[in-house]
Design a protein around this motif. Structure first.
Motif, PDB file in Angstrom:
ATOM      1  N   ALA A 155       0.840  -1.200   0.000  1.00  0.00           N
ATOM      2  CA  ALA A 155       0.000   0.000   0.000  1.00  0.00           C
ATOM      3  C   ALA A 155       0.876   1.251   0.000  1.00  0.00           C
ATOM      4  CB  ALA A 155      -0.928  -0.007   1.216  1.00  0.00           C
ATOM      5  N   VAL A 158       2.136   2.041  -3.477  1.00  0.00           N
ATOM      6  CA  VAL A 158       1.128   2.666  -4.332  1.00  0.00           C
ATOM      7  C   VAL A 158       0.905   4.119  -3.902  1.00  0.00           C
ATOM      8  CG1 VAL A 158      -1.255   2.568  -5.117  1.00  0.00           C
ATOM      9  CG2 VAL A 158       0.027   0.468  -4.798  1.00  0.00           C
ATOM     10  N   LEU A 159       0.885   4.348  -2.583  1.00  0.00           N
ATOM     11  CA  LEU A 159       0.662   5.712  -2.089  1.00  0.00           C
ATOM     12  C   LEU A 159       1.829   6.630  -2.452  1.00  0.00           C
ATOM     13  CD1 LEU A 159      -0.954   5.035   1.404  1.00  0.00           C
ATOM     14  CD2 LEU A 159      -2.055   5.962  -0.634  1.00  0.00           C
ATOM     15  N   GLY A 190      -8.128  10.634   0.649  1.00  0.00           N
ATOM     16  CA  GLY A 190      -8.909   9.651  -0.099  1.00  0.00           C
ATOM     17  C   GLY A 190      -8.092   8.411  -0.407  1.00  0.00           C
ATOM     18  N   SER A 191      -6.875   8.630  -0.902  1.00  0.00           N
ATOM     19  CA  SER A 191      -6.031   7.490  -1.273  1.00  0.00           C
ATOM     20  C   SER A 191      -5.649   6.665  -0.044  1.00  0.00           C
ATOM     21  CB  SER A 191      -4.761   7.989  -1.964  1.00  0.00           C
ATOM     22  OG  SER A 191      -5.100   8.662  -3.145  1.00  0.00           O
ATOM     23  N   VAL A 194      -8.497   4.466   0.920  1.00  0.00           N
ATOM     24  CA  VAL A 194      -8.600   3.314   0.026  1.00  0.00           C
ATOM     25  C   VAL A 194      -7.509   2.302   0.360  1.00  0.00           C
ATOM     26  CG1 VAL A 194      -8.403   2.573  -2.374  1.00  0.00           C
ATOM     27  CG2 VAL A 194      -9.710   4.604  -1.798  1.00  0.00           C
ATOM     28  N   ALA A 195      -6.301   2.818   0.653  1.00  0.00           N
ATOM     29  CA  ALA A 195      -5.208   1.917   1.027  1.00  0.00           C
ATOM     30  C   ALA A 195      -5.570   1.138   2.290  1.00  0.00           C
ATOM     31  CB  ALA A 195      -3.924   2.723   1.245  1.00  0.00           C
ATOM     32  N   ALA A 198      -7.890  -1.514   1.369  1.00  0.00           N
ATOM     33  CA  ALA A 198      -7.199  -2.596   0.661  1.00  0.00           C
ATOM     34  C   ALA A 198      -6.445  -3.489   1.649  1.00  0.00           C
ATOM     35  CB  ALA A 198      -6.227  -2.006  -0.363  1.00  0.00           C
ATOM     36  N   VAL A 199      -5.776  -2.854   2.609  1.00  0.00           N
ATOM     37  CA  VAL A 199      -5.045  -3.638   3.610  1.00  0.00           C
ATOM     38  C   VAL A 199      -6.022  -4.489   4.422  1.00  0.00           C
ATOM     39  CG1 VAL A 199      -3.658  -3.467   5.713  1.00  0.00           C
ATOM     40  CG2 VAL A 199      -3.079  -2.069   3.740  1.00  0.00           C
TER      41      VAL A 199
END
Lengths: 234, 420
Positions: A155, A158-159, A190-191, A194-195, A198-199
Motif C-alpha cells: 500500500a 502505491v501511495l 482519499g487514497s 482506500v489503502a 485494501a489492507v
C-alpha cells in the motif's frame, strides 16, 4: 540575490510541496518498515544525504549556484555512502537485495519530486516506486516479514506513486508557489482511506485463506477481480 | 466543458499483475494476496463519484479606477454550486494579459463541499488603459484524480480595471473634439445661424425671403441658415497583429487604442453625437453610429468583449483590404472617422489617406508603441514620424499620443497645434 529585477511574480511548475513531502515520507516509511534493524542507521544516513542535496538544490535556485551545486554533490555522495554502508552492515546477499533497491528507490523518488533542475519527472518517480516495490517483494520472498507488514508495504508503494504523481500534476497545472494544500490533502486522504480498505481486505482474505483455500482458487479469484475491475472501465 | 481521463492509475494494474505473478511463481499465497492491494486501487477510480462540477466565481477588485502604478488587490471566491464534493478543484484566474501580478498568485488548489466557498487574493499593478479580466479556468478532478473536467467560469462577471481619466474633466471640450474632424455643417438649409443669401426660387418658403433687401432693391432673395446636424463619428480601432506592439513592460498599443476608443465613445455620446465603433483585426467588427445611452453601453460592451479587440494578437493574417471595403460601404458621406492605430505599417496609412480623399474627415489618434533604445527601435520611430507626416500631407489630422501620456493631454496638444 535579494530582489528580482522586476517585481513580477513568477510561477515555477515544479512538483507541489505538500504532496511531494508526503510521497517522500511514504517511500522512506515503507523502506524503513521493511528493513531489518541493522539497516536503520544506514537509512538515517541516507536521509541526511537527501536533506543536504535538497538544501543544495534550493540554494542553487536562489542564486548560490556554486555552493548549491557543491551541496547537491555532497548529498548525492552521502546517499551513495549510505547505500554502501547498508550493504556492508547487512552482509548477506539476500538481505542486501531486499534493502538496497528500496534505498535507491526512495532517493529516486526524492529526485523526482524535488528536482535540482527541471519540473520533476514521472519516469524517475516510476523508477523510485518500482525500487520500493522490489524491496517489498524480495522481503516477502527471502525474509520472514509478517503478512500485515507486507500489505502495508505494498500500500505504501502505491501511495508513494500516487502522492508523487499528484505533486507533479498539481505543479504542472498550478505551480509550486500557489496555495494548493487543501486540494492535495483531500486527494491524499482519499487514497490513504482506500489503502486502508485494501489492507483490511487483504488481511481478511488472508484469514479466509488460512481455512485452506487452494492456490489455484486464489489465482482464479485474483484474475476474476482484475477482470471485474477492467469491466468497470467504460 | 472538456472531460478527459488522466490514466494515472493505469500502472497500478501492472503492480497487481507483477506481484501476483511473483507470488504464483514462488507458490506463496500471501504474496499472491498482496496483488489484492493493486486490484483495489485499480477499481478505485471507477468507484469514486464523478460529478460534473458546477462552479460559481465572483471577483472583486479593491479599486476599479486605480492610478497607473497602483497595486490593486483582486479577490476571487469560488463556490461549489453543485451537489457533489469537488475533491480537487484547481482555479487559475483570467488576469488581463496586459497586467502583471506582483504579489501572491492568481491560482488556487482547493476542495469544496457542496455550497462551500473558498477565496483567494492576489495583487496586480495597474497600467494605463482599460483592462478586462478574462474568465477563470477551472479544472476539477474526482477524488481518485482519474477524470478531469476543464471549463471556464466567470465569463458573465465583467470585471474591469479602468486606469484612465475620463475626458470630461480634461481641457479638451466636446466642441474641440468635434473639430477633430470638420463639423458637418458646411451645408445651407434650415437652422438658426446665418449661412448665406441666394437668388429666390419659387419653391422657397415665403418666410425665408429677405424682405429688407426686397424693399431696398426690389430683388427677391432667400436667406439660408446653417444646417444643424450632429456629426456622426465612427471610431475605428486597428487591432491587426502589427498593432500589438508596445514599449517593454508596458501595455501594447491595442489596449491603449481600445481604452481611448471607450473614452471617445463616452465623450461623444454625452454630446449626443451619433457614435459608432469599428475594428480591423481578427475579424471586421462594426457597430453603426447611433445615439442614446443604451447604444453607448453596447459600444462599450463590444470594445470590452469582442474578440477583435482581444488583448492577444490574431495569429491568422488579416485582410485589411476586404475589411476596409466593408467599412467604406457602411460610411455615409457625413460620417467622420476617428482611427486609433499605432501606425506600425503602411497599409493602414494608405487606408486613412484613401478615406480622406473619398471625402470623409479622418483623424488618426496614434499611441506611440516605440521606446528609446536599440537602433532598430529608433528606426521604427522615424518610420512612424514619416507616416504621420504623410497623413498630414493628405489632410488627415493626426493626434500623436505618447506612451504614459493621458489621452486628454494628447488632444490638448493636437488642438493647440491645429489652431495655430
Amino acid at each position: 540575490m535579494t530582489e528580482p529585477t522586476r517585481d513580477r511574480v513568477s510561477v515555477s511548475h515544479r512538483p507541489a510541496r505538500f504532496s511531494a513531502a508526503v510521497a517522500v515520507l511514504f517511500a522512506a516509511g515503507t523502506v524503513a518498515l521493511l528493513a531489518p534493524a541493522t539497516a536503520l542507521p544506514a537509512l538515517g544516513l541516507e536521509l541526511v544525504g537527501v536533506a543536504v542535496a535538497a538544501g543544495g538544490a534550493g540554494l542553487r535556485r536562489s542564486g548560490w549556484h556554486l555552493l548549491g551545486t557543491l551541496l547537491v554533490a555532497i548529498g548525492v555522495l552521502v546517499v551513495g555512502g549510505a547505500v554502501a554502508v547498508a550493504a556492508a552492515e547487512l552482509g548477506g546477499l539476500a538481505d542486501i537485495s531486499a534493502v538496497v533497491p528500496g534505498m535507491v528507490g526512495a532517493a529516486a523518488v526524492v529526485a523526482a519530486v524535488a528536482p535540482v533542475r527541471g519540473t520533476g519527472s514521472r519516469g524517475l518517480l516510476k523508477v523510485g516506486a518500482t525500487g520500493v516495490l522490489v524491496t517489498v517483494l524480495v522481503t516477502g520472498l527471502v525474509r520472514n516479514a509478517t503478512f500485515p507488514t507486507l500489505l502495508a508495504g505494498t500500500a505504501g508503494t502505491v501511495l508513494t506513486w500516487d502522492a508523487g504523481e499528484q505533486a507533479t500534476n498539481v505543479g504542472e497545472q498550478l505551480g509550486r508557489e500557489a496555495a494548493t494544500v487543501r486540494g492535495e490533502a483531500v486527494h491524499i486522504v482519499g487514497s490513504v482511506l482506500v489503502a486502508g480498505a485494501a489492507v483490511g481486505l487483504g488481511y481478511g482474505l488472508r484469514r479466509v485463506s488460512l481455512l485452506s483455500v487452494s492456490l489455484g482458487s486464489f489465482v482464479l479469484l485474483l484474475v476474476g477481480a482484475l477482470l471485474f475491475t477492467a469491466a468497470l472501465h467504460d | 466543458m472538456k472531460r478527459r481521463r488522466t490514466n494515472r492509475w493505469r500502472g497500478v494494474v501492472g503492480v497487481a499483475l507483477v506481484v501476483g505473478a511473483v507470488g504464483l511463481a514462488a507458490k506463496r499465497p500471501p504474496l499472491l494476496l498482496l496483488a489484492g492491494v493493486g486490484v483495489v486501487f485499480a477499481a478505485y477510480p471507477d468507484l469514486a463519484p464523478r460529478t460534473e462540477p458546477a462552479v460559481g466565481l465572483e471577483r472583486t477588485v479593491s479599486d476599479p479606477n486605480p492610478d497607473p502604478g497602483d497595486h490593486v488587490e483582486v479577490s476571487v471566491s469560488v463556490t461549489n454550486q453543485g451537489d457533489g464534493l469537488l475533491a480537487d478543484l484547481r482555479v487559475v484566474d483570467g488576469v488581463p494579459p496586459t497586467l502583471s501580478v506582483v504579489e501572491s498568485l492568481p491560482r488556487r488548489g482547493t476542495a469544496l463541499r457542496p455550497g462551500e466557498t473558498d477565496s483567494f487574493t492576489y495583487t496586480v499593478r495597474a497600467e494605463r488603459g482599460t483592462h478586462g479580466f478574462e474568465p477563470a479556468t477551472v479544472v476539477a478532478r474526482d477524488l481518485a484524480g482519474a477524470t478531469e473536467f476543464e471549463t471556464t467560469v466567470g465569463a458573465e462577471a465583467l470585471t474591469e480595471l479602468d486606469c484612465t481619466t475620463p475626458l470630461s474633466s480634461a481641457p479638451v471640450r466636446p466642441e474641440t473634439l468635434q473639430q477633430v474632424g470638420r463639423i458637418a455643417a458646411d451645408a445651407g438649409g434650415i437652422g438658426t445661424e446665418f449661412y448665406r443669401t441666394r437668388e429666390y426660387h419659387p419653391s422657397d418658403s415665403i418666410g425665408r425671403i429677405d424682405w429688407n433687401r426686397y424693399a431696398a432693391t426690389g430683388e427677391l432673395t432667400t436667406t439660408e441658415y446653417r444646417e444643424e446636424r450632429a456629426t456622426s463619428v465612427l471610431i475605428a480601432v486597428d487591432a491587426r497583429a502589427s498593432a500589438y506592439r508596445g514599449p517593454d513592460d508596458h501595455t501594447h498599443a491595442v489596449v491603449r487604442c481600445v481604452s481611448g476608443a471607450r473614452r471617445l465613445v463616452d465623450v461623444l455620446s454625452r454630446t449626443r453625437n451619433p457614435v459608432g465603433v469599428a475594428g480591423f483585426g481578427r475579424e471586421y467588427c462594426l457597430l453603426e453610429p447611433d445615439t442614446g445611452r443604451e447604444h453607448a453601453r453596447r459600444a462599450h460592451r463590444i470594445l470590452a468583449t469582442h474578440e477583435t479587440f482581444d488583448s492577444r494578437p490574431p495569429t491568422d493574417p488579416v485582410d485589411l483590404e476586404g475589411q476596409a471595403r466593408q467599412l467604406r460601404a457602411s460610411l455615409n458621406e457625413r460620417t467622420q472617422l476617428v482611427l486609433l492605430s499605432p501606425l506600425c505599417d503602411d497599409e493602414i496609412v494608405r487606408l486613412a489617406r484613401r478615406l480622406q480623399l473619398a471625402g470623409h474627415a479622418v483623424t488618426v489618434v496614434t499611441p506611440d508603441p516605440t521606446d528609446e533604445g536599440s537602433p532598430g527601435r529608433r528606426l521604427g520611430q522615424v518610420e512612424r514620424r514619416n507616416r504621420e507626416t504623410e497623413l498630414r500631407d493628405a489632410g488627415v489630422r493626426v493626434v500623436p499620443w505618447a506612451a504614459d501620456e493621458a489621452l486628454e493631454s494628447a488632444f490638448d496638444r493636437a488642438t493647440r497645434r491645429w489652431h495655430r
